[in-house]
Design an enzyme around this catalytic site. Structure first.
Site, PDB file in Angstrom:
ATOM      1  N   GLY A  15       0.746  -1.247   0.000  1.00  0.00           N
ATOM      2  CA  GLY A  15       0.000   0.000   0.000  1.00  0.00           C
ATOM      3  C   GLY A  15       0.778   1.300   0.000  1.00  0.00           C
ATOM      4  N   GLY A  43      -4.802 -16.383   3.143  1.00  0.00           N
ATOM      5  CA  GLY A  43      -4.602 -17.823   3.122  1.00  0.00           C
ATOM      6  C   GLY A  43      -4.287 -18.321   1.730  1.00  0.00           C
ATOM      7  N   GLU A  77       4.234 -13.107  -3.839  1.00  0.00           N
ATOM      8  CA  GLU A  77       3.920 -12.581  -5.174  1.00  0.00           C
ATOM      9  C   GLU A  77       5.190 -12.429  -5.993  1.00  0.00           C
ATOM     10  OE1 GLU A  77       0.187  -9.708  -3.891  1.00  0.00           O
ATOM     11  OE2 GLU A  77       1.878  -8.821  -4.952  1.00  0.00           O
TER      12      GLU A  77
END
Length: 143
Positions: A15, A43, A77
């Protein structure tokens, strides 16, 4: 189908307002833009959605900030993106972060890694204590 694939952008970030502005600019220019987990831990379900988003995107933009590494989801990611990078383009953006700090994991980036490692070690130590408290069978070698 190929042009649809190339028009999709995956944003990986923790963010910040720069990411919000970039998202709006890309969407306004007609790019289908997918946001990563924004550092919110989740999760396996969210990880599967993120994996699909990464795989469907023609380009991934990673916005490294001082807080990026503090999120295990962002790090997951990153690994997903790099696993797909042979078939995709990857553009890192270093937002108020020196690339050298990212490369060498020093400064606030290194401190964030230390916190991850400490948390994992604490969990492992606690698990060992819990198992030892269960009792069980003790077999000692004859001396």
């Amino acid at each position: 189908m190929a042009s649809e694939f190339k028009s999709q952008v995956f944003l990986s970030f923790k963010g910040n307002t720069f990411a919000d502005h970039l998202y709006e600019a890309l969407a306004g220019a007609g790019f289908v833009t997918l946001r990563g987990g924004d550092g919110n831990e989740g999760g396996e379900e969210i990880k599967l959605k993120l994996q699909k988003g990464v795989e469907k995107s023609g380009i991934s933009i990673i916005i490294f900030s001082n807080d990026y590494v503090s999120s295990s989801l962002c790090l997951d990611e990153l690994v997903m993106i790099l696993n797909c990078s042979k078939r995709r383009s990857v553009l890192p953006i270093f937002y108020h972060v020196d690339p050298s700090d990212v490369r060498k994991q020093k400064g606030r980036i290194g401190e964030a890694f230390d916190r991850h490692e400490e948390a994992k070690v604490r969990k492992w130590k606690e698990a060992l204590k819990q198992v030892a408290d269960l009792g069980g069978m003790v077999l000692l070698a004859d001396g």
